[in-house]
Enzyme design. Sequence first.
Site, PDB file in Angstrom:
ATOM      1  N   HIS A 192      61.553  20.907 -51.232  1.00 31.32           N
ATOM      2  CA  HIS A 192      61.307  21.630 -52.489  1.00 31.32           C
ATOM      3  C   HIS A 192      61.845  20.808 -53.667  1.00 31.32           C
ATOM      4  O   HIS A 192      62.948  21.030 -54.161  1.00 31.32           O
ATOM      5  CB  HIS A 192      62.000  22.994 -52.421  1.00 31.32           C
ATOM      6  CG  HIS A 192      61.520  23.949 -53.449  1.00 31.32           C
ATOM      7  ND1 HIS A 192      61.724  25.303 -53.370  1.00 31.32           N
ATOM      8  CD2 HIS A 192      60.841  23.772 -54.609  1.00 31.32           C
ATOM      9  CE1 HIS A 192      61.207  25.915 -54.418  1.00 31.32           C
ATOM     10  NE2 HIS A 192      60.672  24.992 -55.195  1.00 31.32           N
ATOM     11  N   ASN A 212      61.417  24.173 -65.620  1.00 33.44           N
ATOM     12  CA  ASN A 212      60.752  23.111 -64.851  1.00 33.44           C
ATOM     13  C   ASN A 212      59.232  23.174 -64.935  1.00 33.44           C
ATOM     14  O   ASN A 212      58.536  22.673 -64.059  1.00 33.44           O
ATOM     15  CB  ASN A 212      61.213  23.140 -63.391  1.00 33.44           C
ATOM     16  CG  ASN A 212      60.916  24.471 -62.704  1.00 33.44           C
ATOM     17  OD1 ASN A 212      60.155  25.290 -63.211  1.00 33.44           O
ATOM     18  ND2 ASN A 212      61.528  24.681 -61.558  1.00 33.44           N
ATOM     19  N   GLN A 238      63.889  28.251 -46.331  1.00 36.99           N
ATOM     20  CA  GLN A 238      64.310  26.983 -46.924  1.00 36.99           C
ATOM     21  C   GLN A 238      65.818  26.822 -46.764  1.00 36.99           C
ATOM     22  O   GLN A 238      66.540  27.754 -47.085  1.00 36.99           O
ATOM     23  CB  GLN A 238      63.915  26.923 -48.408  1.00 36.99           C
ATOM     24  CG  GLN A 238      62.410  26.908 -48.606  1.00 36.99           C
ATOM     25  CD  GLN A 238      61.969  26.557 -50.003  1.00 36.99           C
ATOM     26  OE1 GLN A 238      60.890  26.060 -50.213  1.00 36.99           O
ATOM     27  NE2 GLN A 238      62.794  26.826 -51.004  1.00 36.99           N
ATOM     28  N   ARG A 257      55.198  29.691 -53.835  1.00 38.39           N
ATOM     29  CA  ARG A 257      56.084  30.170 -52.786  1.00 38.39           C
ATOM     30  C   ARG A 257      55.323  30.203 -51.478  1.00 38.39           C
ATOM     31  O   ARG A 257      54.152  30.605 -51.427  1.00 38.39           O
ATOM     32  CB  ARG A 257      56.646  31.567 -53.112  1.00 38.39           C
ATOM     33  CG  ARG A 257      57.719  31.563 -54.193  1.00 38.39           C
ATOM     34  CD  ARG A 257      58.947  30.774 -53.764  1.00 38.39           C
ATOM     35  NE  ARG A 257      60.005  30.742 -54.767  1.00 38.39           N
ATOM     36  CZ  ARG A 257      60.158  29.814 -55.682  1.00 38.39           C
ATOM     37  NH1 ARG A 257      59.281  28.807 -55.757  1.00 38.39           N
ATOM     38  NH2 ARG A 257      61.167  29.853 -56.525  1.00 38.39           N
TER      39      ARG A 257
END
Length: 354
Positions: free
Chosen positions: A308, A124, A289, A260
Amino acid sequence: MLSSHPKSKVLAVLPKGGAAAKQPDYLVCQENALDLRDWLEKQGAEYVVTADKEGENSEFERHLPDADIVITTPFHPAYLKPEQLQKAGKLKLVITAGIGSDHIDLNAAAEKGEVTVAEVTGSNVVSVAEDELMRVLLLVRNFVPGYEQSRGGEWDVPQLAQKARDLEGLTVGTVGGGRIATLLMKRLKGFDCTRFYFDKQERQPMTDEGVEFREDLDSMLAECDVVVINTPLTDKTRGMFDKERLSKMKKGAHLVNNARAPIVEIESIVEALESGQLGGYSGDVWYPQPAPKDHPWRKAPNCYMTPHISGTTLQAQKRIAEGVREMLEQWFQGEPFREDYYIVREGELAEQYQ
């Protein structure tokens, strides 16, 4: 490398896709299961896919003791703390379907010795770098307050324009000089802004892009109008942006964090936004999360967060699914992975996590 027979139990923790799962390209969800079910079952493997991951009675905890392989994502993570790793007596392989394996206690996994941790490195990079560029522009152009005005029926151009700036001529720095940071800086080149990076050492790809290396983080922060965090979460980077570090930034500068959440201190970010030390904060990573509804960032001023999502474009999901399958095929055949996929291998942490 410790290999595993295809007749393994593979436990995947993936979010429910709901209506999105009707789109066949939406792969990183419980329903579409990374497009692995038919292939895994033809190999003779048992494939359990669940979104239920919270608490001792969750499906994740129930299947963990006899799972040989666990697959999970950074944005809907199954947390593998020492107690879970101890409980997982048969576990040999943990795959992060994406990038960033901080939901796993890597030191505990390394101590077990027989557990390999890997992630789909590079899957990604484009997606996250593009998202970071978008956030940089949203912040410096004061876009979100303008959007909120338009939705709320207001029209106060001076209120918006007093905080809007061209990106051209500003200084953007990245903390970390890896693949995402390098691609972001490549994209920023056309905006004619000054570009810095801080890292443990100089990196040739950054040099090739004409980005200036800065050895001292605090002096770089003092010059930057925008700072983008692009470093892994490690024991050394946890809490890196605390109250003291934020005070070293240029007053009113913006901070972007798609890396993060624990790299920054949550309450210190809120305080800096309230005082004006930070002009804006934007990112898509939270802790924990999914983020609770009362998370302080949901109400903080000039704090523009999303779930996210930066690394979950449809193209990224395809690369993630292909990377997971590649690793499973190699694992079943007793072959090594690509070197940059390894996070824990034979009891050793990858360099970036040391």
